[in-house]
Structures are given as C-alpha cells and as structure tokens.
Design a protein around this motif. Structure first.
Motif, PDB file in Angstrom:
ATOM      1  N   ARG A  43     -17.003   8.917   8.418  1.00  0.00           N
ATOM      2  CA  ARG A  43     -15.698   8.468   8.943  1.00  0.00           C
ATOM      3  C   ARG A  43     -14.883   9.784   8.166  1.00  0.00           C
ATOM      4  O   ARG A  43     -15.037   9.935   7.283  1.00  0.00           O
ATOM      5  N   GLU A  94      -9.820   5.194   8.911  1.00  0.00           N
ATOM      6  CA  GLU A  94     -11.106   4.788   9.255  1.00  0.00           C
ATOM      7  C   GLU A  94     -11.657   3.959   8.064  1.00  0.00           C
ATOM      8  O   GLU A  94     -12.557   2.989   8.185  1.00  0.00           O
ATOM      9  N   LYS A 117      -7.576   7.207  22.787  1.00  0.00           N
ATOM     10  CA  LYS A 117      -7.766   6.899  21.261  1.00  0.00           C
ATOM     11  C   LYS A 117      -6.590   6.672  20.289  1.00  0.00           C
ATOM     12  O   LYS A 117      -6.729   5.721  19.688  1.00  0.00           O
ATOM     13  N   SER A 132     -16.379   0.377  19.534  1.00  0.00           N
ATOM     14  CA  SER A 132     -16.325   1.663  19.338  1.00  0.00           C
ATOM     15  C   SER A 132     -16.983   2.148  20.939  1.00  0.00           C
ATOM     16  O   SER A 132     -16.816   2.881  21.451  1.00  0.00           O
ATOM     17  N   GLN A 186     -15.283   4.032  23.916  1.00  0.00           N
ATOM     18  CA  GLN A 186     -15.842   5.128  24.431  1.00  0.00           C
ATOM     19  C   GLN A 186     -15.931   5.139  25.881  1.00  0.00           C
ATOM     20  O   GLN A 186     -15.697   6.161  26.687  1.00  0.00           O
TER      21      GLN A 186
END
Length: 666
Positions: free
Chosen positions: A114, A119, A438, A459, A463
């Motif tokens: 991270r 995060e 993002k 995640s 992606q």
C-alpha cells in the motif's frame, strides 16, 4: 591504519581523506562527512578497493535508506571506473528492499503493498472501531506519523518484550499519546493477524518490511532461527551503509544481525546535517564512536571534511545555515545568486526568472539542459513552473512526483471537463485514461459493477475498467454515465453534475471558480486525503488551475489547453514517472524538476531553488524546523557550479537571512 591503494579510479584524484577511507584496514569504520565532500564517491572507492583486493562482488552488500541514494551510488561506481560486469553483481539495495527480499524467503509469497495514506486509512479506522475510541480531526494523520516513529524506534516492541505494560506513563516516555499507542497495537494486529496459520501480514506500507524483519530478528521468543531463513546472507566480506545519519533502530537491528552472522568489514558514511527522517526515528547515536555494533567491534571514526562539489562561496553560506565551518577543496568556483521576485495578483512569481536562467544555461551549453535541476519543497509548486517551461518550450523531467497534469485531483477536473464538453477524444493518452479512471473511482467512491462474476473483488473490477478504457477511449462516456453517475456516492455525484453544468453554461474568467464552488472542492479534498499537507497541496493545485483557466474564454478552450499541454510535455519528456538516474542517462537535453528529497545524494552543475517564501519553505505545516533547515541544506548543496535562490520579497524564507543573504544579491 591504511595501506597503499590497489584500485586507481579513472576519473578523479582522491583526496588524502578519501584515500585513507578507501584503504583503511580497520574492521569497523564510521565516516562523518560534510555535504559535497563526496561521501558516495568515497564509498564507491572503497567498493573498488575491495574488488581490487579480490573480494567477489556477491560478497559486498551496500544498504541505503532511499532509492535515490542507491542510484547515486550506482552512478558513483561508474564515475570511479568500476567495470560493468562487476557492478552488475554487487548487492546494492535499500533497507526496505533488502528486508522484503529476505522476508519473501520466509513467507513464501509477495505481500501486497500500500503506497499512500489513503490506502492505509481504512485499516486505521477498523482499529479505531475495534477499540471504540473517541475520534478527533486529524487522528488518522497523527496516528500514521507516530506509527512511522514507533516502527523506526521499535519503542513499543522493546517495552513489551521487557515486560512493560502499555500505560499512559509509557506512552509519555515514548513520546506519543496513549490513544495512539493502543491504536498502534490494534492496527498491527489487523495488519499482521497471525491467524489461520498465516505467517505473513495482509499488506505492507512504507518501511514495514524493515520493521517486520527487525521484529523477526529481535523478538526474544521468535521461533524462526536465522539458519532457517533461506535468503539470509552468511558469507559477506564487506557491508557498507550510505546515509547512515538516517539510521533508526529497526535498520540498526538489521545491520547488527548482518555483522553478527557475517565475517565482514563494515563502513558507514553520513552527515548529521542531512537528517530529514527524524520523524521516522533517525538517531545520531548510531554514528557515535561508542555505538555497539557487536562483540569485538571497536568503531574507528574517520573524517571527510572538505567539499569537492562546490567552491568557497557556497561553502560559506552552507556553513552559516548549518552553523559549522566549511572548507572547500573544489578546483572550481560556485556562484550563489539570491534573486527577489514579487508575486502578482494571479499568484505568479519568479517563473520569469527561472525561465531566463534556464535559457541562459541552454545557450551556454549547446542547447543542453541536463546539468540544471530545479528543486522544489512541495510538488504543488510545479504547476506555474511547468506551465512556464512548456510555454518557453524548455523540456523537463519530473523526479519524485508526477506532472501536475497527472495528479489525481487534476485528472478529476479533466474528466469532468470531458463530460461537460462531450469531448472524450482529447484524452488521447492511454496512460492518462488509466490514471483518470483510478482517480475518479477514488474521489467518487464508485462501487463498480462486476464484469464476469459477482465474486470479483473491488480491485479486480477497477483493473477491468482501467483495461477497457485504456484500450478504447470511447468507453469513457459510458463509464461516467453507467458507472460513476449511477454507482458513485450520491452527494458527490450531485456535485459533479452541478460542476459539469457550470462548465457548460458559464463563460469567461469566472467559469472555473464557479466550477470549483459547485464541487465544494475544499470539503471534498479534506474528506478524501488524510494528511493536512496533502490537502493543502490539492488546494494549491486547484488555485493554480484557477489562475490558468482565467485566460480562456470557456471550459472547452481550457480543456483543450490542458490536453495540449500534456501532449507537449509528452513530446519533450521521456516519461511521466522518472528516476533521477534514468533522467540523467536518457534525457540529456531536459532539465530536472524535482522535490529535494528525491535528489538527495545526487549533484548537478546548476541548481535553482524557487518559491522561497516563509510558509512555503519552511512549510507552515512542518512538524520539525530542524528537518526543514536540513532539507534546505540538502537542496542547496546539490550544486556544483551555480546556485540560484528565488526569494519572495514580501515574505522571504527565514533561511535566507540565516545565511546572511538578501534578495538580488549576486
């Protein structure tokens, strides 16, 4: 004690001090150096000497605190003439990189990283909820800063191992709030649960690998002996440490373990005035002659005093700032110019002086700018500078940060301007579209819909969206329509749609100010970023965009300007993400635009330090005035031939007066 050198460098003539360090035969050396005294070059000479005396490259380990310092040593090895085949076999690693490599052999698979406070923050809140703590503004930021010190000093661990309880008195002794001490324990239990036969953490943040390995090595009851750690080195003959002034207890624990288990000589080099990581537990005592580096090791202190990087003029002003005498052994002079500027109504100040300096250097060096570094205290200071450099067609490579055009808050603006204008085609760069997706998901708390299976993680869904939109820019419009506006936080979506409507309907200089007002941007930024300094930087980026937008008739023209600026930057720069070493090798014609911390250990023919205003440098949110001074000292001592300081006349940095300088002094 020293002997005649066997390694003869190809490009330099070492000083007597350097030769003494290169050839010293004592088992344990600590070198105390001044800035510009060629610490890293001297360490490279010692590496070359070890190789010349028959030491195999694989039996030499050099550890540094930061990646730029590792890169600086690699450059120094090239400079002194260590052959490439041997350079490639040397072990030159950051402490955290070395620790991660060792831990991988224990844990069996890589641990997720991270990289930002944002995060890590959800796990901090999880620990807060677990303890049912009362919260206050800034608690998470306070915790993350104090946790870095707790990890670096290992103070909580050492106390627990000695049988102490986590009492308010212990917290006071350590120097943190009792709430933070309890929270750190709960947070570490979440990060490193040790359940279900899992012998690795769920994730690692900055310097966690060093801390985790130090705990494995130092915990009295740990069940993993070193001879069961497959990657642990046992036959090193030379161990060296650069940036030893930034050593903390966790790193010191690694060094002691290496010296205990290897028949190696040790040499560490550092400069007390370059400590910029005291908040992470850096301590001067690890460079004292009475430091305990293991049984049978008597520390010998050696000096490295005279600077060869810069001439007497810069040595004098640097000595005033550091409050110590400086000697210069440089064969060349170094000019020091202190130029004043006045900030105009639009917030611009000093950029014209910077551009003039860059043009002069370019003219004097056959069109090349690679010897020039512009060093910033804060990344947000780049926005006006980047715009000025682009307008002047002066190529630059950012180091230590990304171009303002790729900052997440700026990408959010660019995405909304694309929505408002309906012109998604201008977002032509694949890298930009990846980063934009993002950024929008982060800012808008978008709960992305799954593509293949409901079992997809957040995640994995992100992606997938990134991959699709990077491949085809036409996918941006449905992404905003069907993902962001449908699945984002409702309050944030309403603000985004209101801002887009402002961009469609309002023209003239007030457009962008009203756009930001519709977003309620200050509250939005404060809700998304953990650190006050990061919030201030985001606000500064928006202020810079506001100044830039006032020159354009409407949102469409401003949006086109931002995209054209990116295209121009892409043509002149090698990459949006650049290491200082790669910059110097690959972009011979570009100047370096960097944060000071990112070039620590490097040097440049010409250095310009802009934006020297009280409140900017030293930063008004800085927790340590000493570290601010040390950072300034690091920046100014990167220069070889010239140092130019650009100073706000209305509120000059206090460091200017401490050096005995006044604006417009040459």
């Amino acid at each position: 004690m020293s002997v005649a050198p066997r390694f003869v460098p190809s490009a330099i003539t070492p000083t007597d001090e350097q030769t003494a360090i290169q050839t010293a035969t004592q088992r344990t050396l600590i070198v105390r150096a001044n800035a510009g005294a060629a610490k890293t070059t001297t360490l490279a000479l010692r590496v070359g000497e070890a190789l010349a005396r028959g030491t195999a490259p694989e039996k030499i380990l050099v550890l540094t605190y930061t990646a730029p310092a590792r890169q600086a040593l690699q450059q120094a090895l090239i400079k002194v003439g260590v052959p490439e085949p041997e350079r490639g076999r040397l072990r030159i690693e950051t402490f955290d990189g070395f620790a991660a490599h060792i831990l991988l052999s224990v844990e069996g698979q890589r641990v997720p990283s991270r990289r930002t406070p944002e995060e890590v923050a959800p796990n901090v809140w999880q620990a807060i909820e677990k303890l049912q703590l009362e919260t206050y503004p800034g608690l998470v930021e306070r915790f993350l800063k104090d946790s870095c010190r707790l990890k670096g000093t290992m103070a909580r661990d050492l106390a627990v191992w000695s049988g102490e309880r986590l009492t308010p008195d212990l917290a006071e002794e350590i120097g943190v709030e009792h709430t933070v001490l309890r929270l750190f324990t709960a947070y570490e239990q979440i990060r490193y649960p040790g359940a279900d036969h899992c012998d690795r953490p769920l994730f690692r943040w900055q310097f966690d690998a060093t801390y985790d390995l130090a705990r494995l090595l130092a915990e009295p009851e740990h069940i993993t002996p070193l001879d069961e750690v497959r990657a642990w080195p046992w036959s090193l003959e030379e161990i060296m440490v650069d940036e030893m002034h930034d050593l903390n207890m966790a790193m010191f624990t690694l060094v002691k373990a290496l010296l205990r288990t290897n028949p190696a000589r040790f040499c560490g080099v550092g400069d007390f005035d370059q400590v910029i990581h005291a908040m992470a537990g850096a301590e001067r005592r690890f460079m004292q002659d009475d430091v305990d580096l293991g049984a049978g090791r008597q520390v010998v202190l050696l000096p490295l005093t005279a600077t060869r990087r810069f001439g007497p003029r810069l040595a004098t002003v640097a000595g005033r700032l550091a409050d110590k005498r400086y000697a210069s052994d440089s064969p060349h002079a170094t000019s020091v110019r202190c130029l004043g500027y006045t900030t105009d109504a639009q917030g611009a100040g000093g950029e014209d002086l910077l551009v003039a300096q860059a043009r002069q250097i370019k003219a004097d060096h056959g069109g090349r700018l690679s010897g020039l570094a512009v060093l910033l205290r804060h990344p947000h200071q780049s926005i006006a500078i980047e715009n000025a450099l682009l307008a002047a067609e002066l190529p630059y490579d950012p180091v230590g940060f990304t171009s303002y055009l790729m900052q997440p808050e700026v990408l959010l603006v660019r995405g909304l301007l694309a929505v408002a204008t309906g012109d998604y085609e201008q977002l032509a760069s694949e890298a930009t579209r990846r980063a934009l997706v993002k950024a929008v998901v982060f800012f808008c708390d978008v709960k992305l819909e799954y593509q293949q299976s409901e079992a997809e993680s957040a995640s994995e869904r992100l992606q997938e969206a990134v991959t699709v939109i990077a491949r085809e820019r036409a996918a941006l419009e449905p992404f905003f329509t069907y993902q962001v506006f449908r699945n984002g936080d409702p309050a944030m979506v309403r603000r985004m749609q209101a801002a887009a409507e402002v961009a469609r309907s309002v023209t003239g200089p007030e457009m962008f100010a009203r756009f930001l007002e519709a977003l309620d941007i200050k509250a939005w930024v404060n809700s998304k970023f953990v650190e006050k300094q990061r919030c201030a930087e985001a606000q500064a980026y928006f202020d810079g965009l506001r100044v830039a937008a006032a020159r354009f008739a409407d949102a469409k023209a401003f949006f086109a300007h931002l995209n054209q600026s990116e295209s121009q930057f892409a043509r002149s720069a090698t990459s949006l993400h650049k290491s200082a070493l790669a910059t110097s090798r690959q972009r011979k014609g570009s100047l370096t635009l960097a944060t000071i911390e990112a070039v620590k250990g490097l040097e440049f023919d010409h250095v310009v330090m802009p934006g020297l205003a009280q409140g900017e440098f030293p930063a008004h949110l800085a927790e340590s005035s000493v570290e601010e001074r040390n950072l300034f000292y690091v920046g100014m001592t990167r220069a070889r031939q010239s140092l130019t300081l650009l100073v706000d006349r209305a509120r000059p940095s206090e460091f200017i007066g401490q050096m005995g300088l006044v604006p417009d002094e040459a």
